[in-house]
Design an enzyme around this catalytic site. Structure first.
Site, PDB file in Angstrom:
ATOM      1  N   HIS A  44       0.807  -1.025  -0.008  1.00  0.00           N
ATOM      2  CA  HIS A  44      -0.053   0.027  -0.159  1.00  0.00           C
ATOM      3  C   HIS A  44       0.911   1.163   0.021  1.00  0.00           C
ATOM      4  O   HIS A  44       2.030   1.155   0.593  1.00  0.00           O
ATOM      5  CB  HIS A  44      -0.896   0.050   1.249  1.00  0.00           C
ATOM      6  CG  HIS A  44      -1.987   0.821   1.476  1.00  0.00           C
ATOM      7  ND1 HIS A  44      -1.851   2.268   1.577  1.00  0.00           N
ATOM      8  CD2 HIS A  44      -3.284   0.881   1.020  1.00  0.00           C
ATOM      9  CE1 HIS A  44      -2.939   3.006   1.552  1.00  0.00           C
ATOM     10  NE2 HIS A  44      -3.852   2.201   1.314  1.00  0.00           N
ATOM     11  N   ASP A  73       3.059  -4.441   7.897  1.00  0.00           N
ATOM     12  CA  ASP A  73       1.737  -3.659   7.826  1.00  0.00           C
ATOM     13  C   ASP A  73       0.666  -4.778   7.883  1.00  0.00           C
ATOM     14  O   ASP A  73       0.330  -5.347   6.884  1.00  0.00           O
ATOM     15  CB  ASP A  73       1.724  -2.948   6.356  1.00  0.00           C
ATOM     16  CG  ASP A  73       0.614  -2.302   6.085  1.00  0.00           C
ATOM     17  OD1 ASP A  73      -0.519  -2.506   6.869  1.00  0.00           O
ATOM     18  OD2 ASP A  73       0.378  -1.909   5.087  1.00  0.00           O
ATOM     19  N   GLN A  75      -4.746  -5.351   6.624  1.00  0.00           N
ATOM     20  CA  GLN A  75      -5.681  -6.307   6.228  1.00  0.00           C
ATOM     21  C   GLN A  75      -5.659  -7.575   6.849  1.00  0.00           C
ATOM     22  O   GLN A  75      -6.840  -8.206   6.800  1.00  0.00           O
ATOM     23  CB  GLN A  75      -5.243  -6.492   4.512  1.00  0.00           C
ATOM     24  CG  GLN A  75      -5.308  -5.392   3.823  1.00  0.00           C
ATOM     25  CD  GLN A  75      -6.781  -4.592   3.648  1.00  0.00           C
ATOM     26  OE1 GLN A  75      -7.647  -5.287   3.833  1.00  0.00           O
ATOM     27  NE2 GLN A  75      -6.842  -3.623   3.453  1.00  0.00           N
ATOM     28  N   LYS A 108     -10.613  -0.884  10.482  1.00  0.00           N
ATOM     29  CA  LYS A 108     -10.800  -2.233   9.480  1.00  0.00           C
ATOM     30  C   LYS A 108     -11.490  -3.185  10.487  1.00  0.00           C
ATOM     31  O   LYS A 108     -11.562  -3.903   9.729  1.00  0.00           O
ATOM     32  CB  LYS A 108      -9.625  -2.446   8.678  1.00  0.00           C
ATOM     33  CG  LYS A 108      -9.152  -1.570   7.744  1.00  0.00           C
ATOM     34  CD  LYS A 108      -8.031  -1.743   6.835  1.00  0.00           C
ATOM     35  CE  LYS A 108      -7.295  -0.584   6.098  1.00  0.00           C
ATOM     36  NZ  LYS A 108      -8.054  -0.407   5.101  1.00  0.00           N
ATOM     37  N   CYS A 145      -4.849   2.595  -3.985  1.00  0.00           N
ATOM     38  CA  CYS A 145      -3.561   3.060  -3.138  1.00  0.00           C
ATOM     39  C   CYS A 145      -2.549   1.985  -3.370  1.00  0.00           C
ATOM     40  O   CYS A 145      -1.580   1.930  -2.568  1.00  0.00           O
ATOM     41  CB  CYS A 145      -3.600   3.182  -1.673  1.00  0.00           C
ATOM     42  SG  CYS A 145      -4.906   4.691  -1.297  1.00  0.00           S
TER      43      CYS A 145
END
Length: 398
Positions: free
Chosen positions: A117, A192, A195, A218, A356
């Site tokens: 991202h 990261d 997700q 999220k 993104c």
């Protein structure tokens, strides 16, 4: 798992019961427990924390710090390693800024992938040091090419920073392959988790990264809150990222000394109500069981993948088996933004565009995709309606 009962926990469906929401990867819908906890904080509990010696402040300070411990327990780490930031993006910017000041030198290199991202790419563009960014290529299945990693590491490699799960393909990074290499070469690892963390259990003691970031919004939680895990080594060595109240030890006109531990990274009034609300989200996640959430969402993914694959001229990007419940696709002759707009007319919310992830789009030689991503409130009926709606749209356009 009684999905109908879980769906009833999301108030948006009371107002719009026929909504088919397939954009959880961008931001999840909000669970009632979080909304109630946030409202109660503002209505009945609110005061600034860490500063007041009166009951309202003292009680909320304890509740805030108990929330930090709950986050730490959820991740299987110490609460002393949890830093509250405004977003995962700020968390990565914090790391990049601190590394630039005290760790990186001109000419150093970091390794990431084409799946990243922008939030795990641009912070490394804007730091003061002139570093080289080395990308890992992708396989035919749009998975990271792990075979390239050893060849791309050299004496100037100072960080490996990777998505835990791609927000475009759903590909889950294999850290069994990554960890041994990073440890043998003494290279720090940043993950990261935006997700991955909302959909499957995260055990940071097992993963053992130097840094891990994800966003509350999220995970059925509030916006304006990110979680940053930082290993003791870096908490001890980094200087503060921002200055202000709370992160100080002593202040004079001409100089200051700073707090130690996570406190030195939390300048100013923190996101009090979002932290309290997110604490309730973790109650919800633990009650349902994150691993059960993953299994359920992947059953939806597999059902949708099979149905979508049968649509003429539809191409799905990313087909590796180790993935999460995200499907990105294009249909020949139909622009993804047009598809999104037409589905919106049918009360279906999907994501379109580059997500993104422009380097990935350029790597795939496309400008964007249509993306469906699943949450705990989705059902097979949602998928059937999506597929039937796409069929109707294609008949109109043919």
């Amino acid at each position: 798992m009684n999905i109908s009962n879980l769906k009833s926990k999301f108030p948006v469906f009371k107002k719009n019961p026929n909504l088919v929401f397939l954009d959880t990867a961008a931001s999840a819908l909000k669970v009632d427990e979080m909304i109630d906890a946030t409202n109660n904080c503002y209505t009945n509990e609110y005061a600034n924390i860490h500063r007041g010696n009166y009951e309202l402040s003292s009680k909320l300070t304890k509740k805030f710090e108990d929330a930090r411990k709950k986050v730490a327990n959820y991740l299987n780490v110490s609460h002393n390693n949890i830093i509250f930031v405004k977003s995962a993006t700020e968390g990565i910017n914090l790391i990049a800024s601190c590394m630039s000041k005290e760790y990186l030198k001109d000419g150093d290199e970091i390794i990431l992938s084409f799946l990243e991202h922008h939030a795990n790419l641009i912070p490394w563009h804007i730091i003061e040091k002139k570093i080289k960014i080395t990308p890992l290529g992708l396989t035919e299945n749009s998975d990271i090419n792990y075979n390239e990693l050893n060849n791309k590491i050299n004496t100037k490699t100072k960080l490996i920073t990777l998505t835990h799960m791609s927000n475009v393909t759903g590909s889950i990074t294999n850290f069994d392959k990554i960890k041994e290499i990073t440890k043998n070469n003494n290279i720090p690892l940043l993950l990261d988790g935006c997700q991955f963390a909302p959909h499957k259990k995260v055990d940071l003691k097992e993963l053992d990264p130097d840094f891990y970031v994800f966003s509350a919004h999220k995970m059925y939680g509030p916006s304006g809150l990110g979680i940053l895990y930082m290993h003791d080594k870096w908490i001890d060595s980094f200087s503060p990222y921002q200055g202000g109240g709370q992160m100080i030890q002593d202040v004079d006109i001409s100089k200051s000394t700073y707090a130690t531990g996570f406190e030195k990274f939390e300048a100013g009034t923190p996101p009090i109500a979002p932290v309290i609300g997110f604490s309730s989200c973790l109650n919800f996640m633990n009650e349902v069981d994150p691993n059960q959430i993953y299994e359920y969402e992947m059953s939806l993914h597999d059902y949708a993948y099979e149905k979508l694959s049968k649509i003429n001229k539809l191409k799905i990007y990313g087909s590796n088996k180790n993935k999460g419940a995200i499907i990105s696709f294009n249909i020949d002759g139909v622009h993804n933004s047009d598809m999104g707009a037409m589905l919106d007319k049918k009360n279906i919310a999907i994501r379109t565009g580059h997500h993104c992830c422009q380097p990935l789009m350029k790597h795939l030689n496309i400008t964007g995709t249509s993306r469906v991503s699943f949450g705990i409130y989705n059902t097979k009926d949602d998928i059937d309606y999506l597929v039937n709606s796409i069929d109707e749209i294609l008949k109109i356009l043919s």
